[in-house]
Write a protein that holds these residues in place. Structure first.
Motif, short mmCIF file in Angstrom:
data_model
loop_
_atom_site.label_atom_id
_atom_site.label_comp_id
_atom_site.label_asym_id
_atom_site.label_seq_id
_atom_site.Cartn_x
_atom_site.Cartn_y
_atom_site.Cartn_z
N TYR A 64 57.31 56.20 97.47
CA TYR A 64 56.39 57.19 98.05
C TYR A 64 55.63 56.60 99.24
CZ TYR A 64 52.16 60.10 98.37
OH TYR A 64 51.12 60.89 98.81
N ALA A 65 55.16 55.38 99.10
CA ALA A 65 54.37 54.75 100.15
C ALA A 65 55.20 54.45 101.39
CB ALA A 65 53.73 53.46 99.62
N THR A 66 56.50 54.14 101.19
CA THR A 66 57.35 53.87 102.35
C THR A 66 57.63 55.15 103.15
OG1 THR A 66 59.33 54.11 100.96
CG2 THR A 66 58.46 51.88 101.29
N LEU A 67 57.64 56.29 102.47
CA LEU A 67 57.86 57.56 103.17
C LEU A 67 56.59 58.09 103.82
CD1 LEU A 67 60.18 59.50 100.68
CD2 LEU A 67 60.84 58.19 102.71
N ASN A 70 50.51 55.38 106.81
CA ASN A 70 49.16 54.88 106.54
C ASN A 70 48.95 54.57 105.06
OD1 ASN A 70 48.57 55.44 109.28
ND2 ASN A 70 48.10 57.57 108.73
N ALA A 71 49.91 53.89 104.43
CA ALA A 71 49.77 53.55 103.01
C ALA A 71 50.24 52.12 102.77
CB ALA A 71 50.54 54.54 102.16
N MET A 72 49.87 51.21 103.68
CA MET A 72 50.32 49.83 103.55
C MET A 72 49.82 49.17 102.28
SD MET A 72 52.11 47.40 104.73
CE MET A 72 52.51 48.09 106.34
N LEU A 73 48.60 49.48 101.87
CA LEU A 73 48.04 48.85 100.68
C LEU A 73 48.70 49.36 99.40
CD1 LEU A 73 44.26 48.73 101.69
CD2 LEU A 73 45.96 46.89 101.72
#
Length: 305
Positions: A64-67, A70-73
């Motif tokens: 989910y974060a890779t898609l 602004n969700a590097m953390l």
């Protein structure tokens, strides 16, 4: 950089960093458990299901974060979580008995490979790009909510037994703190899919700590009650009870049932032995009196010193 990628709001980056630190401690909580498995070369009564589920959840959040932008953390913590859970599963498979090993490999293939791959394929080929991230986000919400809700079983167990032996306070505390950090991160990042599951996690964490405060001093009483109510319990029965209660916890604590030496036959035998000893004692006293009477002559009186 993370400050740019997660920097729509300065608090988002702050709570994301704190969330990474706290969640890292949560992921490392099972290390003593697996060191024990390595040292004893046996998985004993531990189960692999909590670690398989944790890895599956981390893999989904990582995807989910890779898609999502602004969700590097989210990428950093879930990368670490997936790696840590994979190490735990490998150690479990190495030292598990044959049946447990087969079950673990089977569940890993079904959930962590088959289901995860199916979600990727469906999201890429059957969901348009505009809806891909929201759909995957709500899938994560559903899975994370079920994972957070699983500790309700241990809550029920604590209330029923009035014992917090298998609900470690430290783990409950860090899970609650982690839920607070990630809720704030999702709130400031304006990501409802991150915020919603952690509301339930925070509520359940507070409930667990409240129960710990209520029942922490009643462990000994409960053990005595269990000895009376379950005199014939076998170690396997006790292990299954504990494992079910701690299904979503990072640590699983199997316990061995203590042998019950106070059975009816033992009591009868003990009573018989005591009676026999008393009879021997009375017989010895009687013989002593007889011997004393023989030694005293009719016309002699024993003198006092």
């Amino acid at each position: 950089m993370a400050t740019v990628a997660d920097g729509h709001h300065p608090f988002a980056f702050t709570f994301g960093i704190l969330g990474n630190l706290v969640s890292t401690m949560v992921y490392l909580a099972p290390v003593p458990t697996f060191y024990r498995i390595y040292r004893k070369k046996s998985t004993e009564g531990f189960h692999s299901v909590p670690y398989l589920v944790a890895m599956f959840s981390s893999m989904l959040w990582l995807y989910y974060a890779t898609l999502k932008k602004n969700a590097m953390l989210l990428i950093t913590i879930n990368s670490f979580g997936s790696f840590a859970e994979m190490i735990y599963i490998v150690i479990f498979v190495v030292y598990a008995p044959k049946d447990a090993r087969k079950l673990t490999v089977k569940l890993f293939g079904i959930m962590n490979v088959g289901l995860f791959t199916s979600i990727i394929v469906v999201s890429h080929f059957l969901v348009s790009r505009a809806y891909r991230v929201p759909v995957l986000g709500w899938i994560n919400v559903a899975i994370s909510t079920s994972v957070f809700a699983a500790p309700l079983s241990i809550v029920a167990q604590v209330i029923r037994t009035r014992s917090v032996e298998f609900m470690p306070f430290r783990l409950s505390f860090f899970l609650t703190l982690s839920a607070v950090m990630w809720f704030a991160y999702g709130l400031f990042l304006k990501d409802i899919c991150v915020a919603i599951p952690n509301v339930l996690g925070f509520v359940l964490g507070l409930l667990q700590m409240l129960l710990y405060a209520m029942y922490r001093n009643r462990k000994q009483v409960i053990i005595e009650d269990h000895e009376k109510k379950l005199p014939a319990a076998t170690p396997d029965h006790v292990k299954n009870l504990v494992i079910i209660a701690t299904l979503a916890a990072s640590e699983v604590h199997p316990v061995e049932a203590q042998p019950n030496n106070r059975n009816d036959d033992g009591d009868v035998n003990n009573n018989a032995a005591i009676t026999e000893a008393n009879e021997h004692e009375q017989t010895d006293d009687h013989r002593h009196v007889e011997n004393a009477s023989v030694e005293i002559q009719p016309n002699e009186t024993p003198s006092a010193v």
